[in-house]
Write an enzyme that holds these catalytic residues in place. Structure first.
Site, PDB file in Angstrom:
ATOM      1  N   SER A  78      -0.232   0.099  12.645  1.00  0.00           N
ATOM      2  CA  SER A  78      -0.291   0.586  11.262  1.00  0.00           C
ATOM      3  C   SER A  78      -0.537   2.089  11.211  1.00  0.00           C
ATOM      4  CB  SER A  78      -1.439  -0.138  10.546  1.00  0.00           C
ATOM      5  OG  SER A  78      -1.737   0.519   9.345  1.00  0.00           O
ATOM      6  N   TYR A 117     -10.244  -2.340   8.972  1.00  0.00           N
ATOM      7  CA  TYR A 117      -8.861  -2.798   9.237  1.00  0.00           C
ATOM      8  C   TYR A 117      -8.143  -1.770  10.122  1.00  0.00           C
ATOM      9  CZ  TYR A 117      -3.871  -3.153   8.753  1.00  0.00           C
ATOM     10  OH  TYR A 117      -2.522  -3.200   9.036  1.00  0.00           O
ATOM     11  N   LYS A 173      -6.763  -1.785  14.333  1.00  0.00           N
ATOM     12  CA  LYS A 173      -5.440  -1.405  14.851  1.00  0.00           C
ATOM     13  C   LYS A 173      -5.583  -0.336  15.947  1.00  0.00           C
ATOM     14  CE  LYS A 173      -2.904  -4.088  12.251  1.00  0.00           C
ATOM     15  NZ  LYS A 173      -2.187  -5.236  12.834  1.00  0.00           N
ATOM     16  N   ARG A 220       1.708   7.012  -0.666  1.00  0.00           N
ATOM     17  CA  ARG A 220       1.985   6.195   0.500  1.00  0.00           C
ATOM     18  C   ARG A 220       3.483   6.235   0.797  1.00  0.00           C
ATOM     19  NH1 ARG A 220      -2.710   6.401   0.229  1.00  0.00           N
ATOM     20  NH2 ARG A 220      -4.323   4.781   0.483  1.00  0.00           N
TER      21      ARG A 220
HETATM   22  C1  WQD Z   1      -1.431   1.213  -1.863  1.00  0.00           C
HETATM   23  C2  WQD Z   1      -1.911   2.214  -2.899  1.00  0.00           C
HETATM   24  C3  WQD Z   1      -4.210   1.891  -3.497  1.00  0.00           C
HETATM   25  C4  WQD Z   1      -3.731  -1.989  -5.397  1.00  0.00           C
HETATM   26  C5  WQD Z   1      -1.373  -1.092   3.259  1.00  0.00           C
HETATM   27  C6  WQD Z   1      -1.569  -2.402   3.921  1.00  0.00           C
HETATM   28  C7  WQD Z   1      -2.042  -2.222   5.337  1.00  0.00           C
HETATM   29  C8  WQD Z   1      -1.273  -1.163   6.050  1.00  0.00           C
HETATM   30  C9  WQD Z   1      -1.230   0.123   5.284  1.00  0.00           C
HETATM   31  C10 WQD Z   1       0.457  -2.059   7.432  1.00  0.00           C
HETATM   32  C11 WQD Z   1      -3.321   2.729  -2.604  1.00  0.00           C
HETATM   33  C12 WQD Z   1      -3.282   1.646  -4.689  1.00  0.00           C
HETATM   34  C13 WQD Z   1      -3.487  -0.800  -4.717  1.00  0.00           C
HETATM   35  C14 WQD Z   1      -4.084  -1.950  -6.772  1.00  0.00           C
HETATM   36  C15 WQD Z   1      -3.909   0.446  -6.719  1.00  0.00           C
HETATM   37  N1  WQD Z   1       0.076  -1.564   6.271  1.00  0.00           N
HETATM   38  N2  WQD Z   1      -3.566   0.391  -5.396  1.00  0.00           N
HETATM   39  N3  WQD Z   1      -4.151  -0.719  -7.400  1.00  0.00           N
HETATM   40  O1  WQD Z   1      -4.160   0.286   1.138  1.00  0.00           O
HETATM   41  O2  WQD Z   1      -2.073   1.640   1.652  1.00  0.00           O
HETATM   42  O3  WQD Z   1      -2.615  -0.500   2.929  1.00  0.00           O
HETATM   43  O4  WQD Z   1      -0.644  -0.193   4.024  1.00  0.00           O
HETATM   44  O5  WQD Z   1      -0.176  -2.290   8.380  1.00  0.00           O
HETATM   45  O6  WQD Z   1      -1.828  -3.479   5.969  1.00  0.00           O
HETATM   46  O7  WQD Z   1      -2.530  -3.141   3.214  1.00  0.00           O
HETATM   47  O8  WQD Z   1      -1.837  -0.578   0.565  1.00  0.00           O
HETATM   48  O9  WQD Z   1      -0.912  -1.727  -1.393  1.00  0.00           O
HETATM   49  O10 WQD Z   1      -3.404  -1.918  -0.934  1.00  0.00           O
HETATM   50  O11 WQD Z   1      -2.462   0.261  -1.708  1.00  0.00           O
HETATM   51  O12 WQD Z   1      -3.981   1.548  -7.321  1.00  0.00           O
HETATM   52  O13 WQD Z   1      -4.323  -2.987  -7.436  1.00  0.00           O
HETATM   53  O14 WQD Z   1      -1.990   1.553  -4.167  1.00  0.00           O
HETATM   54  O15 WQD Z   1      -5.392   2.576  -3.916  1.00  0.00           O
HETATM   55  O16 WQD Z   1      -3.395   4.079  -3.038  1.00  0.00           O
HETATM   56  P1  WQD Z   1      -2.744   0.318   1.552  1.00  0.00           P
HETATM   57  P2  WQD Z   1      -2.167  -1.093  -0.889  1.00  0.00           P
END
Ligand code: WQD
Length: 339
Positions: free
Chosen positions: A126, A151, A155, A233
């Site tokens: 990741s 998490y 990794k 992201r």
């Molecule tokens: C994305 C963005 C949140 C939910 C993921 C995977 C992890 C890894 C890395 C592969 C962030 C924002 C989220 C919500 C929000 N991938 N958000 N409201 O945290 O980048 O991690 O990618 O290994 O396995 O989980 O992804 O989708 O949780 O969040 O504003 O209800 O969306 O703060 O900026 P994250 P995410």
């Protein structure tokens, strides 16, 4: 026919990867403990490909069960190890659950590979290994800095365990694919992201809010140092991500790897903020998302996106599907779930 073991293969990325491997002519065996997926996914894979993968249900963090499995199933050309917990936010609340599951499972897989001379491992890593990078976009040479979440730390530690095991084991080799943010669903809308319970990830929360399953989307923070204040992201279509596993597997099977442990950034090379995701989703689906701005989520980094030059050149892989394709496919999947 090449044979692949996919751990976590009824999960989100795992199931899309199983489809690509079946369609590429591999025999696919899946192990999953169904802690975050449903067994019906096997029938969906069969509906898409005409083939129902062999399935074994058990927890890979159980040393004896995993050893027994390998004792009876040892001739794999490659193992793809997805099985892990993966919610950044949840890992902050439950670190021991994450360390125990994610690391014991990996070590049991590596033990089986050592015991039965299975040579090739593709590891689901990741971009969280980079923490909050100083310089963007992030390359495979970017420093591995202290992860912001348990998490991400699992990794980082996992990559070190693989590296050390390779150094002490003849013929063992591995590629770690460092994913960015997988989103979207197969064009058939028969498989997709299926979080059990309240979604941790952004896109399923968006689609469930539009579907009326969730009241309102919380945008976790708009006070980041980014153009619109929301976090950035690199959102990659899960089918593009699945295809990267096929290319990486073929690289190892044909011994084209340059070293016995290689890492590749598997992203699109573009960064999008949460607000850009919301706006693009509304544009491509014609649906309005009910959201509010909330405080930041603990463990989140501000911004990250990939430099994919190395993966594009060295692996000969690049993304083919757009953000719009991914967001539309995630909505089609949500609608299919409700039909
Ligand atoms: C994305 C963005 C949140 C939910 C993921 C995977 C992890 C890894 C890395 C592969 C962030 C924002 C989220 C919500 C929000 N991938 N958000 N409201 O945290 O980048 O991690 O990618 O290994 O396995 O989980 O992804 O989708 O949780 O969040 O504003 O209800 O969306 O703060 O900026 P994250 P995410």
């Amino acid at each position: 026919m090449n044979k692949v073991l996919i751990t976590g293969g009824t999960g989100y990325v795992g199931s899309h990867t199983a489809v690509e491997f079946i369609e590429a002519g591999f025999e696919v065996v899946i192990i999953d403990n169904l802690s975050n997926s449903k067994i019906e996914v096997l029938d969906r894979i069969e509906k898409i490909t005409g083939v129902k993968p062999e399935f074994h249900e058990f927890d890979l963090s159980d040393n004896q069960k995993t050893a027994d499995f390998f004792q009876k199933n040892k001739n794999f050309d490659v193992i793809i190890h997805f099985a892990a917990y993966k919610a950044v936010g949840e890992s902050v609340q439950k670190p021991l659950m994450y360390y125990r599951n994610n690391l014991n499972s990996l070590m049991n897989i590596l033990q089986g590979m050592k015991d039965y001379q299975i040579e090739n491992l593709i590891f689901s890593s990741s971009c969280t290994v980079y923490g909050q990078p100083e310089k963007l976009p992030v390359t495979e040479k970017s420093p591995i800095i202290k992860a912001n979440s348990p998490y991400g730390n699992t990794k980082q530690i996992a990559e070190e365990i693989i590296f050390d095991t390779i150094n002490s084991t003849k013929n063992l080799k591995s590629i770690a694919l460092r994913y960015f943010n997988p989103i979207g669903a197969h064009k058939s809308a028969l498989i997709g992201e299926l979080p059990l319970g309240v979604p941790n990830n952004l896109i399923p929360y968006v689609t469930q809010t539009v579907a009326g399953i969730r009241e309102q989307l919380s945008v976790f923070g708009d006070d980041y140092n980014t153009p619109d204040g929301t976090a950035i992201r690199d959102y990659i279509h899960v089918v593009d991500l699945a295809k990267a596993h096929l290319v990486a597997s073929e690289r190892l099977i044909s011994n084209k790897n340059k070293t016995n442990f290689e890492t590749f950034n598997i992203g699109t090379g573009n960064g999008n903020s949460v607000m850009e995701i919301i706006n693009t989703f509304e544009e491509v689906t014609g649906k309005k998302i009910n959201y509010k701005i909330s405080p930041r989520r603990e463990g989140d980094i501000e911004q990250v996106w990939a430099d994919t030059t190395y993966a594009n050149k060295e692996l000969g892989w690049k993304t083919e599907l757009s953000l719009a394709d991914a967001l539309l496919s995630s909505w089609n999947w949500q609608k299919k779930l409700m039909s």
